[in-house]
Motif scaffolding. Structure first.
Motif, mmCIF file in Angstrom:
data_model
loop_
_atom_site.group_PDB
_atom_site.id
_atom_site.type_symbol
_atom_site.label_atom_id
_atom_site.label_comp_id
_atom_site.label_asym_id
_atom_site.label_seq_id
_atom_site.Cartn_x
_atom_site.Cartn_y
_atom_site.Cartn_z
ATOM 1 N N ILE A 222 0.805 -1.215 0.000
ATOM 2 C CA ILE A 222 0.000 0.000 0.000
ATOM 3 C C ILE A 222 0.843 1.272 0.000
ATOM 4 C CG2 ILE A 222 -1.949 -1.148 1.097
ATOM 5 C CD1 ILE A 222 -1.195 0.192 3.721
ATOM 6 N N GLY A 223 2.152 1.152 -0.088
ATOM 7 C CA GLY A 223 3.022 2.323 -0.122
ATOM 8 C C GLY A 223 3.005 3.019 -1.475
ATOM 9 N N CYS A 224 3.796 4.102 -1.571
ATOM 10 C CA CYS A 224 3.905 4.870 -2.806
ATOM 11 C C CYS A 224 4.557 4.021 -3.899
ATOM 12 C CB CYS A 224 4.722 6.140 -2.558
ATOM 13 S SG CYS A 224 4.984 7.133 -4.043
ATOM 14 N N MET A 225 4.006 4.095 -5.121
ATOM 15 C CA MET A 225 4.486 3.249 -6.216
ATOM 16 C C MET A 225 5.444 3.975 -7.153
ATOM 17 S SD MET A 225 0.962 1.203 -7.119
ATOM 18 C CE MET A 225 -0.058 2.694 -7.179
ATOM 19 N N MET A 226 5.833 5.204 -6.809
ATOM 20 C CA MET A 226 6.696 5.978 -7.701
ATOM 21 C C MET A 226 8.110 5.403 -7.794
ATOM 22 S SD MET A 226 7.968 9.899 -7.266
ATOM 23 C CE MET A 226 9.459 10.437 -8.098
ATOM 24 N N GLU A 227 8.712 5.046 -6.652
ATOM 25 C CA GLU A 227 10.129 4.683 -6.628
ATOM 26 C C GLU A 227 10.424 3.354 -7.303
ATOM 27 O OE1 GLU A 227 13.824 4.201 -3.419
ATOM 28 O OE2 GLU A 227 11.780 4.557 -2.699
ATOM 29 N N ASN A 228 9.507 2.388 -7.174
ATOM 30 C CA ASN A 228 9.815 1.043 -7.662
ATOM 31 C C ASN A 228 8.838 0.481 -8.689
ATOM 32 O OD1 ASN A 228 12.034 0.766 -5.765
ATOM 33 N ND2 ASN A 228 10.489 0.454 -4.168
ATOM 34 N N LEU A 229 7.612 0.965 -8.718
ATOM 35 C CA LEU A 229 6.569 0.295 -9.489
ATOM 36 C C LEU A 229 6.048 1.117 -10.666
ATOM 37 C CD1 LEU A 229 4.646 -1.358 -6.527
ATOM 38 C CD2 LEU A 229 6.274 -2.428 -8.104
ATOM 39 N N ILE A 310 4.438 4.346 9.103
ATOM 40 C CA ILE A 310 4.382 4.506 7.652
ATOM 41 C C ILE A 310 5.361 3.565 6.964
ATOM 42 C CG2 ILE A 310 4.811 6.156 5.781
ATOM 43 C CD1 ILE A 310 3.767 8.336 7.652
ATOM 44 N N ALA A 311 6.551 3.414 7.526
ATOM 45 C CA ALA A 311 7.555 2.529 6.930
ATOM 46 C C ALA A 311 7.066 1.083 6.876
ATOM 47 C CB ALA A 311 8.850 2.623 7.717
ATOM 48 N N LYS A 312 6.426 0.625 7.947
ATOM 49 C CA LYS A 312 5.955 -0.762 7.974
ATOM 50 C C LYS A 312 4.730 -0.967 7.096
ATOM 51 C CE LYS A 312 7.827 -2.231 12.446
ATOM 52 N NZ LYS A 312 7.504 -2.792 13.779
ATOM 53 N N ASN A 313 3.809 -0.011 7.135
ATOM 54 C CA ASN A 313 2.591 -0.151 6.331
ATOM 55 C C ASN A 313 2.887 -0.084 4.836
ATOM 56 O OD1 ASN A 313 0.951 -0.432 8.574
ATOM 57 N ND2 ASN A 313 0.441 1.749 8.683
ATOM 58 N N ALA A 314 3.929 0.653 4.453
ATOM 59 C CA ALA A 314 4.242 0.837 3.030
ATOM 60 C C ALA A 314 4.500 -0.480 2.315
ATOM 61 C CB ALA A 314 5.446 1.759 2.876
ATOM 62 N N VAL A 315 5.072 -1.445 3.012
ATOM 63 C CA VAL A 315 5.420 -2.727 2.385
ATOM 64 C C VAL A 315 4.491 -3.847 2.847
ATOM 65 C CG1 VAL A 315 7.820 -2.135 1.920
ATOM 66 C CG2 VAL A 315 7.193 -3.067 4.154
ATOM 67 N N ALA A 316 3.315 -3.463 3.286
ATOM 68 C CA ALA A 316 2.293 -4.435 3.678
ATOM 69 C C ALA A 316 1.090 -4.292 2.747
ATOM 70 C CB ALA A 316 1.868 -4.205 5.131
ATOM 71 N N ASP A 317 0.257 -5.315 2.695
ATOM 72 C CA ASP A 317 -0.907 -5.230 1.813
ATOM 73 C C ASP A 317 -2.137 -4.689 2.526
ATOM 74 O OD1 ASP A 317 -1.558 -7.348 3.425
ATOM 75 O OD2 ASP A 317 -1.754 -8.829 1.814
#
Length: 332
Positions: A222-229, A310-317
């Motif tokens: 659910i994180g920001c998709m700009m950097e990797n996706l 925020i850091a943990k939620n970013a890489v969680a679904d």
């Protein structure tokens, strides 16, 4: 105001999108303003000879045409004849009809990115020589020449999007009906500014993650998709996240990166839509309205200050860490 709608080379998705307009629906919206379809291939009853008669009456000037709306790209092949797409029963190509009818219309509106710039239909080797109504990709000049102007004096109005938002179509028609859309209301690619003055980034549900550069690494995150996706919502024009589709959704809120479908040549990014091209670990495409050095400096500070939640939620679904609510001092 009478609208003649042609479906050229495309999937018909922009009509499907338009029919999804809600509260009110497209017929109530347009009908209430006195806008009617002279003919539309999906919603009109006329077929065959009846449609041919409408085309011929518009071409001869017997019927005054307010808006020629074209959905889908114009196939110019083979060898400029346009005969890859014939209009059944007329013996003439779609290219021929568009070139003939456009000068008869008070306004010409290209609906969807195939009609505006060529879109998906022009991708790859483009064997059909598909182009937009007045653009060939990012280059002016398509089925109609660069210098074309409708009776109103406007170039082709490019309501880009793949598919285009139903409100962008209805609002364009309503503004034209009121005489409230002029050359100053279009951007450099002919897109109406009422939606093109915004970025898809505006109102994105992932903006908290973006501000801290807390990035998703998989599409389910659910994180920001700009950097990797591959998300380029910070560069793409559109108010998709300000007025959600059907009042509820958008690509980014649905967990898919913005692919800039309102832009010329979006269909061939030269990399996967879900991949962010990088040089030395830095994304190639950065926000359009910020100097690169400033962005990099702010990104470094933001990452250093990212809250654990925020850091943990970013890489969680889903949200795994909820906000901590602190009680004011002195209260129980």
């Amino acid at each position: 105001m009478k609208v003649l709608w042609l479906q050229a080379a495309g999937c018909g998705g922009c009509t499907m999108s338009l029919l999804c307009a809600e509260s009110p629906n497209v017929f109530d919206t347009l009908g209430g303003a006195g806008i009617e379809f002279l003919w539309h291939p999906t919603v009109s009853l006329e077929t065959g000879a009846e449609v041919r008669a409408i085309f011929e009456a518009v071409e001869s000037g017997e019927i005054a045409l307010d808006v020629l709306a074209v959905e889908g790209s114009i196939a110019r092949g083979p060898r400029g004849t346009g005969r890859f797409q014939m209009v059944s029963g007329t013996g003439r190509s779609m290219l021929d009809w568009v070139v003939s009818l456009a000068p008869k219309a008070r306004h010409v509106v290209a609906v969807g990115t195939c009609a505006t710039y060529g879109g998906v239909t022009s991708a790859g080797g483009n064997p059909s020589d598909a182009v937009g109504v007045q653009y060939d990709g990012a280059l002016p000049g398509g089925a109609l020449p660069v210098e074309f102007r409708s009776i109103s004096g406007l170039p082709v109005i490019n309501v880009a999007g793949c598919p285009t938002h139903p409100d962008w179509v209805t609002e364009t028609l309503l503004l034209l009906n009121e005489g409230a859309l002029g050359a100053e209301d279009l951007d450099a690619f002919g897109r109406p500014l009422f939606y093109a003055k915004h970025l898809v980034h505006h109102g994105c549900s992932k903006n908290e993650f973006y501000e801290y550069k807390a990035s998703a690494v998989e599409l389910s995150d659910i994180g920001c998709m700009m950097e990797n996706l591959g998300c380029i919502g910070t560069q793409a024009v559109g108010d998709c996240n300000i007025r959600p589709w059907n009042g509820d959704g958008s690509c980014t809120s649905g967990g898919y990166p913005c692919i800039n479908c309102t832009a010329p040549e979006f269909e061939e990014p030269r990399h996967s839509f879900t991949e962010t091209p990088k040089i030395a670990g830095i994304p190639v495409g950065l926000p359009t309205d910020m100097p690169k050095a400033w962005f990099m400096a702010l990104a470094s500070l933001s990452k250093a200050a990212t809250p654990e939640r925020i850091a943990k939620n970013a890489v969680a679904d889903r949200v795994e860490v909820t906000p901590t609510i602190r009680k004011p001092k002195g209260r129980r």
